[in-house]
Scaffold this motif. Structure first.
Motif, PDB file in Angstrom:
ATOM      1  N   PHE B 228      -6.999   3.731  -3.695  1.00 16.34           N
ATOM      2  CA  PHE B 228      -5.673   3.087  -3.737  1.00 16.34           C
ATOM      3  C   PHE B 228      -5.789   1.882  -4.675  1.00 16.34           C
ATOM      4  CE2 PHE B 228      -2.101   1.568  -0.559  1.00 16.34           C
ATOM      5  CZ  PHE B 228      -1.218   1.442  -1.609  1.00 16.34           C
ATOM      6  N   PRO B 229      -5.985   2.163  -5.993  1.00 12.33           N
ATOM      7  CA  PRO B 229      -6.215   1.056  -6.932  1.00 12.33           C
ATOM      8  C   PRO B 229      -5.062   0.063  -6.957  1.00 12.33           C
ATOM      9  CG  PRO B 229      -6.603   3.183  -7.999  1.00 12.33           C
ATOM     10  CD  PRO B 229      -6.026   3.468  -6.653  1.00 12.33           C
ATOM     11  N   GLY B 230      -3.856   0.539  -6.684  1.00 18.41           N
ATOM     12  CA  GLY B 230      -2.706  -0.370  -6.676  1.00 18.41           C
ATOM     13  C   GLY B 230      -2.907  -1.471  -5.646  1.00 18.41           C
ATOM     14  N   PHE B 231      -3.410  -1.098  -4.491  1.00 19.32           N
ATOM     15  CA  PHE B 231      -3.654  -2.072  -3.424  1.00 19.32           C
ATOM     16  C   PHE B 231      -4.845  -2.960  -3.783  1.00 19.32           C
ATOM     17  CE2 PHE B 231      -5.761  -3.261   0.576  1.00 19.32           C
ATOM     18  CZ  PHE B 231      -4.725  -3.933   1.207  1.00 19.32           C
ATOM     19  N   ALA B 232      -5.908  -2.323  -4.299  1.00 22.20           N
ATOM     20  CA  ALA B 232      -7.093  -3.106  -4.685  1.00 22.20           C
ATOM     21  C   ALA B 232      -6.705  -4.162  -5.711  1.00 22.20           C
ATOM     22  CB  ALA B 232      -8.175  -2.186  -5.239  1.00 22.20           C
TER      23      ALA B 232
END
Lengths: 264, 801, 150, 150
Positions: B228-232
């Motif tokens: 979940f790169p968006g969250f990271a």
């Protein structure tokens, strides 16, 4: 993963292996490595020198004597033992080996490694104790033979000294044997196991309930539970079983193994 | 294996609904996948973490000098440095949890065994570990808090002084009229305590990263398997005081995720800081024991003082309960679990009066994070346990109680007491199929047969929902200050010079076959062959094909991902037609169609412009085209589901878009002497609306089922009183292997979602049904109420004593 | 983990007390001692390699007497630091006269942290029991030696 | 120490530390990253390779132990672009999802089919017991292996 630094030697004779072991008190024999290498990955133990026994042909092979006695080289793998025509003289050996871990481990793990590791959850220590195996230990001063009942000294400790090697496992003739276990999943790690053998008298050895297999003698399967109770076990607690549950399983499984043995 | 599936409808051989073989498989079956640990860079340094041996202790001193002296050691990083170089991670929680200060390495204090304290980087993996043993950390041990139930007592050890105690978040949810429901009830069933245990899906690949820092641009390239790169990114950017443009995330193949790879941002920050400090690429591999000790445990939850209002005939009116959730040491995604469960508030049932007092506390255990079925699984296990306990107490058949109370097909779309809209489904029909699959009618005979062998047979049902496509507005119920709502996903589809159809996704698949199903959608719309569609493997922020919620989590690809693909492909189709209309000299676009890898005039198929020509004209041969053509053949579409911001005061609103459903039935045989049991038969029936690739869907059902079987029988993250994890590896954490698998029958129905462009519903997380089903089966076999979601043999034996 | 027990030594209480408080004797009683430093009468440090069969576990062990009532009671805090394992132990013993012999009631609260503590749960209890047995046997030997020396 | 080994028909010679595990040697030194690491206790089987005709887990073998041996890994299964029947069956039966366990799983199944071309269902399960898959629940893997049994 990621072992500590270690030296590696691969001797070509038992004598050389014994010399290698004696040369450094941090030297350890490497058999199949299916326990030891994992312990080293965790760095829970870190030998200074590994003495790889895989080149020692004299530690391999299975011979069937005319009296039905089996003589097994400790570097025999579980798979070799399961596939061996000679080993069928004592069918329980192959049956129990087929339940150890998985194909890959059985292909590389050895009978000698299993008994010398004496992890309390191992299958073979109680089996060896029940069927009356004798273990030949070789050191600088020659050979001695120890009955299985005296071989296991503690968790990860056996009668084999740091400068010695287990060189032969001798198993008397017999076929009235049984083995029962409750395992973590089908054929997984033993929570409690019990091996039994009817050879004149009924001998049962229970694993996972103490540092060494607990030997019980009984008249018949009907008296096994009472005999186990009389042994007043205080098994260890862990995440898979309470002490009480293990003590209970010890009774149930000892009886089941005994009934199998007598039934054969 | 038996399979019951809807008959295939042959309508003009649509690709949507075909089990086409997966595009990913060719590389993966040849060992040619690229997983994060496969990536190497010249001069890279291997990172090894020095981890806390204590569950709770002050750090009194850290000395890295001996480690740094070793030849081949590149350098170290300590919490003290991190506290200077970064700001604490942004907290989702409102008060009091929002006040805690979380850094990428422990600062001043450790709070669970395995918490990273120092990072050491060296020339080889082995050397990094050697050097980490030379780091001297002095600790002053503190009492450990390992039981959430005593976390709020006045003498409990406090983890976070900043929060003033161990309470992280609490909220009261109440809908309907509880007083009326309990007044109307013939009986009130009371359940003291139910416990949902701690475990996770243990993806076979653990976390990892290779991070490069570009000193000239100030940008990090983070090769990772974070799902979940968006969250990271939104966690890392503010902490590292940089814009998100400085964080480039790249993934290709990921060895399983199941939610457990969402919260690796602290480790990624450590890698980033070290790659800058040491001016070299940093490689980090998390080993199995590290993963078990420190990464993403599933939420452990208690349900206490439960009261259920029922009629004598088994009609359920409502319930109230106190949910106590154990977050572990840090809030890395929490306290979102405090609201996510509300997506499935009533489970599958028509009760209208519900009160849940939700409390989340910190303990000295690994932080919890999403795990397949995140937070809903716990709640659905609770509702299913309630149903079976009610049935037992009233002496009713659990099948009848379910059928009496299930939300009916004719009630769909159904608004739950808290404003969620169940889009479609027919639970009773699914139950009938499942019961048929295990031979429900012959169960009496099977019981007798088991008894004749000294065994006790039990049958149990687990019915569950797999809610997909979050409305992130629900986060405001946790913290009204948050500025999140809705959801989105992106895809780009372009036609390149030689006619290549190139698709990029915003997602980070971990085995769900996105390359395949996206190709199916594209090929269907462009009327071309699957082989003509090239979906880029993995995720790369450089593709500009992502938005804030991009990633692969929470059962949504079939909705968000494929809808984005559909949108982008339809845009491309229209552009191709627009271009062809010009090339064909003004033929109206309505007269054109796409076929056989090109565009043609419907009435004159000879007039054919292959995609290759279209791509070449726009990209490389465009002189003379009208100035206002407005065609790029590179189409980006952002799919945005239709959501409103929920009513925060009433905690009311639609929290998720789709509701896939699962009914599982398990048959167990228990050895009454030992508590040992086998699952001897098993059925799983799934409804996830329109299935684009039924084989992939069935694969998800099977995998989730296996995980449930592992969880209910063996898998647990259990701690001793000092906070040592007792199952830190696969030796003691027994995951099911080949011999453990029961016979499986699968079935499916399709109730298309009226709310999604393709009629699809997100799916993959419904396997929790297996936990419910096995618990119910054990209850049936033993005749004793099952109060725990984890039922190893010794617990079953204790039940029967 | 709590372990406790009682052992009778055929020696006067004073002799047993002396052995238990003599660093040189204790160095011979503890498992795998490779070095032993005495800081003062109440604080000792030992470097040990505890034999665990598959290999030894090296630890630096600091001991501090926290309570003492000569000749009958003492309490010690023991802290061991090793790679992969941390040992925290509080142990105490009570000595009482018993028909010319000396009965020792002892107890210990043992906490083992770190990977070894986690991984070894299954075998920790038997290993601790085993080590305790070894220590008590060695103590017996030391007491008898002290008796002979008197 | 010097290690000379044939992997998938190619001879490699490298100088390695005695402590290096075969899996790290394959992945890090020979760049054969098809075999994977999924655990640190020898349980998962993702690193399974065929060593001198015998299926082993390469995380429980030292690189120095394979000197003079022949090793087969997943990279050696296909004949150029031509997948083996088993590899094809894995895709046909959807026997893989994330693909991380697949290389080890294929080696175990390949080894089984060589020694037993007509395995029973039980044979297949026993042969794959040492390979953990967290995605598929194994059922489709059983089907795939069964489909190529004679």
């Amino acid at each position: 993963m990621l072992l500590r630094e270690v030296e590696y030697t691969k001797p070509s004779s038992i004598a050389e292996a014994l010399t290698n072991l004696a040369a450094n008190d941090g030297a350890r024999a490497l058999a199949g490595g299916q326990t030891l290498i994992n312990v080293m990955k965790a760095r829970a133990a870190s030998p200074d020198v590994l003495v790889d026994l895989s080149g020692l042909e004299e530690l391999k092979g299975i011979e069937l004597g005319s009296d039905g006695t089996l003589s097994i080289g400790p570097m025999t793998t579980y798979t070799e033992l399961m596939d061996s025509a000679e080993a069928r003289a004592r069918p329980i050996l192959g049956e129990v080996c087929s339940k150890i871990a998985d194909v890959q481990v059985r292909n590389r793990g050895t009978i000698g490694g299993n008994v010398c590791a004496n992890d309390p959850t191992n299958h073979l220590p109680p089996l060896m104790a029940a069927i009356g195996a004798e273990l030949t230990i070789t050191g600088a001063n020659g050979e001695r033979t120890v009955p299985a009942s005296d071989f296991f000294l503690g968790v990860y400790m056996t009668a084999v000294g740091q400068t010695e090697l287990l060189t032969r496992i001798t198993i008397p003739a017999g076929k009235h044997d049984g083995f029962a276990a409750v395992t973590l999943g089908v054929d997984g790690t033993c929570i409690v196991n019990a091996a039994a053998s009817m050879n004149g008298s009924l001998r049962i050895a229970i694993g996972c309930v103490d540092a060494v297999p607990v030997l019980i003698e009984a008249e018949s399967p009907d008296t096994v539970r009472a005999a186990v109770r009389a042994a007043a076990l205080h098994p260890p607690d862990d995440v898979h079983a309470s002490s009480e549950y293990r003590a209970h399983l010890a009774e149930v499984l000892a009886e089941r193994a005994a009934r199998q043995a007598v039934g054969k | 294996m038996t399979t019951i599936a809807p008959e295939k409808v042959e309508v003009g051989k649509s690709l949507l609904g075909e089990s086409v073989p997966r595009k990913e498989d060719r590389r993966l079956t040849q060992g040619q996948g690229v997983f994060v640990d496969d990536i190497k860079r010249h001069g890279m340094g291997y990172l090894h973490f020095v981890r806390s041996p204590y569950a709770h202790a002050h750090i009194t001193s850290i000395d890295v000098s001996k480690a740094e002296e070793i030849k081949g050691v590149y350098g170290t990083l300590t919490g003290e440095e991190v506290a200077v170089l970064t700001d604490p991670f942004f907290q989702i929680a409102s008060e009091p949890g929002g006040r805690i200060k979380d850094f990428s390495l422990a600062v001043g204090k450790v709070r669970f065994v395995g918490e990273p304290v120092v990072a050491v980087v060296a020339e080889t993996r082995e050397l990094a570990r050697d050097a980490s043993e030379l780091v001297e950390v002095e600790y002053e041990p503190l009492d450990a808090l390992v039981d959430a139930r005593v976390a709020l007592e006045s003498d409990a050890p406090v983890l976070h002084d900043d929060a003033g105690g161990n309470l992280m978040w609490e909220g009261v949810y109440e809908w309907g009229d509880l007083d009326q429901a309990f007044a109307e009830a013939d009986q009130v069933i009371k359940i003291d305590e139910l416990h949902f245990h701690r475990f996770n899906s243990t993806p076979l690949e653990c976390d990892g990263a290779l991070v490069e820092y570009n000193r000239g641009t100030g940008q990090w390239t983070i090769h990772t398997n974070n799902q979940f790169p968006g969250f990271a990114a939104i966690m890392m950017g503010p902490a590292m005081r940089c814009g998100l443009d400085k964080l480039r995330f790249v993934t290709q193949d990921i060895g399983g995720g199941f939610g457990n790879k969402i919260t690796s941002h602290p480790q990624l920050v450590t890698c980033c800081l070290l790659s800058r400090k040491l001016n070299r690429p940093i490689q980090w591999t998390e080993w199995r024991t590290d993963f078990h000790m420190s990464m993403s445990h599933g939420n452990e939850r208690w349900f206490r003082d439960t009261e259920v209002a029922v009629k004598d005939d088994g009609t359920l009116l409502g319930f109230r309960t106190k949910a106590l959730d154990d977050a572990g040491a840090w809030l890395r995604y929490e306290p979102l679990g405090g609201v996510i469960w509300a997506q499935v508030t009533p489970g599958m049932y028509r009760w209208r009066h519900i009160r849940v007092e939700f409390t989340q506390v910190a303990t000295n255990k690994a932080p919890v994070s999403p795990n397949r079925g995140y937070s809903r699984m716990q709640h659905l296990w609770f509702t299913e346990r309630v149903i079976d306990i009610v049935a037992r107490e009233l002496g009713l058949d659990p099948v009848d109680v379910r059928k009496r109370n299930y939300i009916r097909a004719e009630d769909m779309p159904y608004e739950t007491p808290n404003g969620c809209i169940y889009d479609s489904g027919d639970y009773a029909q699914m139950l009938d199929i499942a019961l048929d699959l295990i031979g429900w009618d012959s169960m009496g005979e099977k019981r007798r047969d088991a008894e004749s062998r000294g065994k006790r047979l039990g049958v149990g049902i687990g019915s569950t929902l797999d809610s997909g496509t979050n409305n992130f507005g629900q986060s405001r119920m946790i913290n009204p200050e948050l500025q999140f709502s809705g959801n989105n996903e992106v895809a780009t589809v372009k036609l390149d010079i030689f006619g290549e159809i190139v698709v990029t996704l915003g997602t980070t698949p971990q085995g769900q076959g996105h390359e395949t199903t996206a190709s199916q959608v594209v090929a269907e719309i462009l009327n071309c062959s699957l082989d003509d569609v090239h979906v880029r493997a993995g995720h790369d922020s450089y593709w500009n094909s992502h938005a804030g919620f991009s990633g692969t989590y929470a059962s949504q690809f079939a909705v968000t991902g494929l809808s984005a693909v559909k949108g982008a492909t339809e845009m491309l189709r229209e552009e191709i037609k627009k271009l062809a209309s010009v090339i064909f000299g003004g033929v109206p676009v309505e007269a054109l169609e796409l076929a056989e890898g090109g565009v043609r005039i419907k009435d004159n198929p000879e007039a054919f412009l292959p995609f290759m020509a279209c791509g070449a004209i726009i990209n490389a041969n465009n002189a003379g085209l009208p100035e206002d053509l407005g065609v790029t053949l590179n189409c980006r579409y952002v799919y945005r589901p239709p959501f409103q911001v929920p009513d925060i005061e009433r905690k009311f609103g639609n929290l998720t878009l789709t509701y896939a459903a699962q009914i599982h039935v398990a048959v167990v045989e228990v050895d009454p002497e030992t508590g040992y049991y086998d699952i001897v038969d098993y059925a799983a029936v799934d409804d996830c609306g329109k299935r684009i690739n039924p084989q992939i869907v069935e694969g998800q059902v099977m995998g989730a089922t296996a995980q449930a079987i592992g969880a209910v029988m063996h898998e647990t993250f259990e701690y001793d009183e000092d906070g040592n994890l007792l199952t830190p590896n696969f030796y003691d954490y027994h995951v099911p292997h080949a011999l453990d698998m029961p016979p499986l029958h699968t079935g499916a129905i399709e109730s298309p979602s009226p709310f999604t462009p393709l009629g699809t519903k997100g799916m993959g997380e419904g396997g929790g049904a297996g936990i419910h089903a096995v618990c119910a089966a054990i209850q049936d076999a033993t005749g004793k109420i099952v109060t725990d979601s984890h039922n190893p043999y010794h617990r079953v034996w204790e039940l029967m004593r | 983990m709590n372990v406790s027990g009682e052992r009778t030594f055929s020696a006067p209480r004073a002799t047993v007390w002396r052995v238990l408080n003599d660093p040189a004797s204790m160095a011979k009683v503890m498992p795998g001692v490779e070095g032993f430093d005495v800081h003062d009468s109440g604080r000792w440090t030992a470097n040990v390699k505890i034999p665990l069969g598959l290999g030894g576990l090296r630890m630096k062990v600091d001991m501090e007497k926290t309570e003492e009532r000569e000749p009958e009671f003492a309490k010690m805090a023991i802290k061991g630091t090793g790679v992969g394992a941390m040992l925290n132990m509080v142990t105490s013993f009570d000595l009482r006269e018993a028909d010319g012999a000396c009965a020792m009631a002892w107890s210990a609260e043992v906490k083992i942290a770190g990977p070894v503590g986690s991984m070894g749960q299954r075998v920790l209890q038997p290993i601790v029991n085993q080590q305790v047995e070894n220590v008590l046997s060695a103590l017996e030997v030391q007491v008898q030696e002290a008796l002979r020396a008197e | 120490m010097n290690v000379a080994v044939t992997v998938n028909g190619t001879v490699y010679e490298r100088d390695v530390e005695a402590r290096k595990l075969l899996i790290h040697f394959l992945r890090d030194d020979l760049d054969l990253t098809g075999s994977h690491i999924g655990c640190d206790t020898g349980n998962c089987g993702a690193c399974s390779v065929i060593l001198d005709g015998t299926l082993v887990k390469s995380c429980m073998v030292l690189a120095v132990q394979v000197n003079g041996s022949e090793i087969e890994t997943v990279e050696g299964l296909a004949d150029g672009e031509q997948l083996t029947e088993l590899q094809q069956a894995f895709t046909d039966h959807h026997a893989l999802q994330c693909g991380y366990c697949t290389p080890g799983m294929l080696m175990s199944a390949t080894s089984l089919l060589r020694s037993n071309p007509s395995p029973s269902d039980e044979d297949i399960r026993k042969a794959l017991q040492g390979n953990i898959c967290r995605c598929t629940g194994y059922w489709n893997i059983f089907e795939a292996v069964k489909s190529v049994a004679r």
